[in-house]
Design a protein around this motif. Structure first.
Motif, PDB file in Angstrom:
ATOM      1  N   ALA A 147       0.859  -1.196   0.000  1.00 50.44           N
ATOM      2  CA  ALA A 147       0.000   0.000   0.000  1.00 50.44           C
ATOM      3  C   ALA A 147       0.889   1.238   0.000  1.00 50.44           C
ATOM      4  O   ALA A 147       1.887   1.297   0.724  1.00 50.44           O
ATOM      5  N   VAL A 148       0.529   2.220  -0.826  1.00 52.17           N
ATOM      6  CA  VAL A 148       1.274   3.479  -0.803  1.00 52.17           C
ATOM      7  C   VAL A 148       0.514   4.460   0.074  1.00 52.17           C
ATOM      8  O   VAL A 148      -0.716   4.543   0.011  1.00 52.17           O
ATOM      9  N   ARG A 149       1.276   5.137   0.960  1.00 52.02           N
ATOM     10  CA  ARG A 149       0.685   6.093   1.917  1.00 52.02           C
ATOM     11  C   ARG A 149       1.338   7.448   1.703  1.00 52.02           C
ATOM     12  O   ARG A 149       2.556   7.556   1.605  1.00 52.02           O
ATOM     13  N   SER A 150       0.522   8.487   1.674  1.00 55.58           N
ATOM     14  CA  SER A 150       1.079   9.833   1.459  1.00 55.58           C
ATOM     15  C   SER A 150       1.688  10.378   2.746  1.00 55.58           C
ATOM     16  O   SER A 150       2.524  11.276   2.705  1.00 55.58           O
ATOM     17  N   CYS A 151       1.256   9.839   3.874  1.00 50.97           N
ATOM     18  CA  CYS A 151       1.724  10.358   5.161  1.00 50.97           C
ATOM     19  C   CYS A 151       1.703   9.238   6.203  1.00 50.97           C
ATOM     20  O   CYS A 151       0.885   8.321   6.101  1.00 50.97           O
ATOM     21  N   LEU A 152       2.610   9.373   7.166  1.00 48.96           N
ATOM     22  CA  LEU A 152       2.672   8.406   8.268  1.00 48.96           C
ATOM     23  C   LEU A 152       1.305   8.272   8.928  1.00 48.96           C
ATOM     24  O   LEU A 152       0.920   7.202   9.371  1.00 48.96           O
ATOM     25  N   PHE A 153       0.558   9.388   8.981  1.00 44.63           N
ATOM     26  CA  PHE A 153      -0.714   9.419   9.716  1.00 44.63           C
ATOM     27  C   PHE A 153      -1.935   9.317   8.813  1.00 44.63           C
ATOM     28  O   PHE A 153      -3.059   9.552   9.239  1.00 44.63           O
ATOM     29  N   SER A 154      -1.699   8.941   7.524  1.00 39.47           N
ATOM     30  CA  SER A 154      -2.851   8.805   6.630  1.00 39.47           C
ATOM     31  C   SER A 154      -3.838   7.777   7.173  1.00 39.47           C
ATOM     32  O   SER A 154      -3.440   6.778   7.754  1.00 39.47           O
ATOM     33  N   ASN A 155      -5.090   8.048   6.938  1.00 41.78           N
ATOM     34  CA  ASN A 155      -6.083   7.016   7.240  1.00 41.78           C
ATOM     35  C   ASN A 155      -6.612   6.402   5.963  1.00 41.78           C
ATOM     36  O   ASN A 155      -7.492   5.561   5.979  1.00 41.78           O
ATOM     37  N   ASP A 156      -6.024   6.828   4.810  1.00 40.70           N
ATOM     38  CA  ASP A 156      -6.353   6.103   3.585  1.00 40.70           C
ATOM     39  C   ASP A 156      -5.067   5.815   2.823  1.00 40.70           C
ATOM     40  O   ASP A 156      -4.030   6.475   3.060  1.00 40.70           O
ATOM     41  N   GLU A 157      -5.085   4.806   2.008  1.00 40.53           N
ATOM     42  CA  GLU A 157      -3.894   4.376   1.276  1.00 40.53           C
ATOM     43  C   GLU A 157      -4.325   3.726  -0.034  1.00 40.53           C
ATOM     44  O   GLU A 157      -5.505   3.415  -0.207  1.00 40.53           O
ATOM     45  N   THR A 158      -3.388   3.568  -0.952  1.00 40.92           N
ATOM     46  CA  THR A 158      -3.704   2.983  -2.255  1.00 40.92           C
ATOM     47  C   THR A 158      -2.998   1.639  -2.396  1.00 40.92           C
ATOM     48  O   THR A 158      -1.792   1.546  -2.151  1.00 40.92           O
ATOM     49  N   ASP A 159      -3.756   0.622  -2.774  1.00 42.78           N
ATOM     50  CA  ASP A 159      -3.223  -0.734  -2.899  1.00 42.78           C
ATOM     51  C   ASP A 159      -2.534  -0.919  -4.249  1.00 42.78           C
ATOM     52  O   ASP A 159      -3.184  -1.116  -5.279  1.00 42.78           O
ATOM     53  N   LEU A 160      -1.198  -0.851  -4.252  1.00 40.13           N
ATOM     54  CA  LEU A 160      -0.452  -1.060  -5.498  1.00 40.13           C
ATOM     55  C   LEU A 160      -0.224  -2.550  -5.757  1.00 40.13           C
ATOM     56  O   LEU A 160      -0.037  -2.979  -6.895  1.00 40.13           O
ATOM     57  N   ARG A 161      -0.233  -3.356  -4.696  1.00 42.05           N
ATOM     58  CA  ARG A 161       0.020  -4.789  -4.858  1.00 42.05           C
ATOM     59  C   ARG A 161      -1.002  -5.411  -5.804  1.00 42.05           C
ATOM     60  O   ARG A 161      -0.653  -6.150  -6.727  1.00 42.05           O
ATOM     61  N   SER A 162      -2.290  -5.088  -5.607  1.00 36.63           N
ATOM     62  CA  SER A 162      -3.331  -5.668  -6.483  1.00 36.63           C
ATOM     63  C   SER A 162      -3.127  -5.228  -7.920  1.00 36.63           C
ATOM     64  O   SER A 162      -3.267  -6.033  -8.852  1.00 36.63           O
ATOM     65  N   VAL A 221      -0.279  -4.457  -9.345  1.00 40.61           N
ATOM     66  CA  VAL A 221       0.887  -5.190  -9.862  1.00 40.61           C
ATOM     67  C   VAL A 221       0.511  -6.627 -10.177  1.00 40.61           C
ATOM     68  O   VAL A 221       0.812  -7.158 -11.237  1.00 40.61           O
ATOM     69  N   ARG A 222      -0.231  -7.271  -9.255  1.00 31.94           N
ATOM     70  CA  ARG A 222      -0.575  -8.672  -9.449  1.00 31.94           C
ATOM     71  C   ARG A 222      -1.652  -8.861 -10.517  1.00 31.94           C
ATOM     72  O   ARG A 222      -1.836  -9.965 -11.030  1.00 31.94           O
ATOM     73  N   ALA A 223      -2.314  -7.757 -10.871  1.00 33.63           N
ATOM     74  CA  ALA A 223      -3.326  -7.827 -11.941  1.00 33.63           C
ATOM     75  C   ALA A 223      -2.706  -7.543 -13.299  1.00 33.63           C
ATOM     76  O   ALA A 223      -3.408  -7.472 -14.312  1.00 33.63           O
ATOM     77  N   GLY A 224      -1.372  -7.324 -13.311  1.00 30.69           N
ATOM     78  CA  GLY A 224      -0.683  -7.144 -14.586  1.00 30.69           C
ATOM     79  C   GLY A 224      -0.624  -5.710 -15.080  1.00 30.69           C
ATOM     80  O   GLY A 224      -0.399  -5.466 -16.272  1.00 30.69           O
ATOM     81  N   ALA A 225      -0.816  -4.748 -14.204  1.00 32.38           N
ATOM     82  CA  ALA A 225      -0.791  -3.334 -14.623  1.00 32.38           C
ATOM     83  C   ALA A 225       0.567  -2.969 -15.210  1.00 32.38           C
ATOM     84  O   ALA A 225       1.598  -3.504 -14.801  1.00 32.38           O
ATOM     85  N   ARG A 226       0.575  -2.020 -16.163  1.00 30.98           N
ATOM     86  CA  ARG A 226       1.832  -1.530 -16.745  1.00 30.98           C
ATOM     87  C   ARG A 226       2.481  -0.547 -15.769  1.00 30.98           C
ATOM     88  O   ARG A 226       1.812   0.005 -14.882  1.00 30.98           O
TER      89      ARG A 226
END
Ligand code: SF4
Length: 354
Positions: free
Chosen positions: A294-309, A311-316
């Motif tokens: 997960a990528v987080r913009s801040c140590l204290f973020s309460n939301d994040e973006t799942d890059l693993r899915s 990558v595993r879905a074949g994204a460029r």
């Protein structure tokens, strides 16, 4: 509770709203004019210490292995970061990064990236005595070791492990392997180790380590953080000034978290990272990747973006890079710890990394 002014510049017409259209820019910009170039990567959420201000004695439910990024996935994401997103610095963290199997190979692959990122690591030092030479040979040349006391009994009380000598040996091995700077990160807590400020600095000056005090942050798994127990930057400085003369460090701070002072005229220095009482979010250059992708913009973020899915879905690569850029564009002004509505992140520090 006084709201602390974080002193932000504003990108005209955007004023912290991530709904504003993002200008075409390859780097990790946000609406406050900051650019993230410093990537913190958590290699695992597991740890072999049980620091009282971080996790319960029994530990935590560790991430299942299949959720943790593989070495290939990690290196790909770091390659995208340095090739497409303008990342220049990478810090390996955890949990405890020395628990990551094949760490030396991973370090060698990261330092082979082009452009080569400056690579550092934050560790609790357990096991470092045996690994420092190999890590240095693989390309790791900067290290921070967490050490909150030089007293064996206090160490045992804080970490619930009798391992102070291991950490001391690890520090010496890192120095002897040519790593520089070798820094010590220390957290002081009222009623636990607040009297350790002067002994820690004396130890670091004698050994040639750079000491950094860090105000305790509300990131523990137990959600037991108590502002009253936190030893503030002002208290730390006044404790040190009973034994040392501190003068402001000559060079500019830039985006570095630590405020620095020369000790007794130098060359020894000491730093304080006052995340709570003197926030430095206005100059924040950090972006974070968790062990489960997960990528987080801040140590204290309460939301994040799942890059693993992705990558595993074949994204460029471009799709992954765009998702990362979009996350950072939505970065909030700062941590809001001093705001009435502050909510501690669900994910604990041990699963985010320093
Ligand atoms: S709290 Fe967030 S915005 Fe502030 S310095 Fe830390 S990571 Fe950056």
């Amino acid at each position: 509770m006084t709201a602390v002014d974080l002193g932000f510049p504003r990108v005209p017409g955007t004023r912290g709203s991530s709904r504003a259209p993002r200008p075409a820019n390859p780097h990790l910009i946000d609406t406050f004019g900051r650019v993230a170039t410093d990537l913190r990567v958590s290699l695992t959420d597991r740890c072999n210490l049980r620091c009282t201000y971080c996790m319960p004695a029994e530990g935590l439910d560790w991430m299942p292995g299949e959720q943790v990024l593989t070495d290939d996935e990690l290196v790909r994401l770091m390659r995208i970061a340095v090739e497409q997103l303008g990342v220049t610095d990478i810090r390996l963290t955890g949990g405890e990064p020395l628990l990551r199997p094949g760490l030396e190979d991973l370090v060698a692959r990261i330092t082979a990236l082009s452009p080569r990122p400056r690579l550092s690591m934050t560790t609790n030092g357990i096991g470092l005595a045996k690994r420092a030479a190999g890590l240095a040979a693989a390309g790791l040349n900067r290290i921070n070791v967490s050490l909150d006391t030089v007293d064996p009994e206090t160490f045992k009380t804080i970490t619930r492990r009798d391992r102070l000598s291991h950490v001391i040996a690890g520090l010496a091995a890192a120095r002897d392997a040519g790593m520089a700077p070798v820094k010590v990160n220390a957290v002081l807590i009222r009623g636990l180790n607040e009297t350790e400020a002067v002994p820690l600095l004396k130890f670091c000056l004698a050994e040639g380590y750079h000491l950094r005090f860090i105000e305790q942050m509300p990131l523990d798994a137990q959600h037991g953080w108590n502002r009253g127990e936190m030893i503030t930057a002002a208290e730390i400085l006044s404790m040190l000034q009973t034994s040392f003369e501190l003068t402001p460090f000559p060079s500019a701070r830039g985006g570095a978290p630590a405020e620095r002072w020369l000790v007794d005229g130098g060359p020894g220095d000491v730093g304080v990272i006052a995340s709570v009482t003197r926030p430095f979010c206005a100059a924040c250059e950090r972006t974070r990747l968790t062990a489960d992708g997960a990528v987080r913009s801040c140590l204290f973020s309460n939301d994040e973006t799942d890059l693993r899915s992705l990558v595993r879905a074949g994204a460029r690569d471009e799709e992954v890079a765009d998702a990362w850029r979009a996350t950072m564009w939505g970065k909030l002004a700062g941590h809001e710890i001093n705001d009435a509505g502050f909510a501690q992140p669900i994910r604990p520090m041990s699963a985010i990394g320093g």
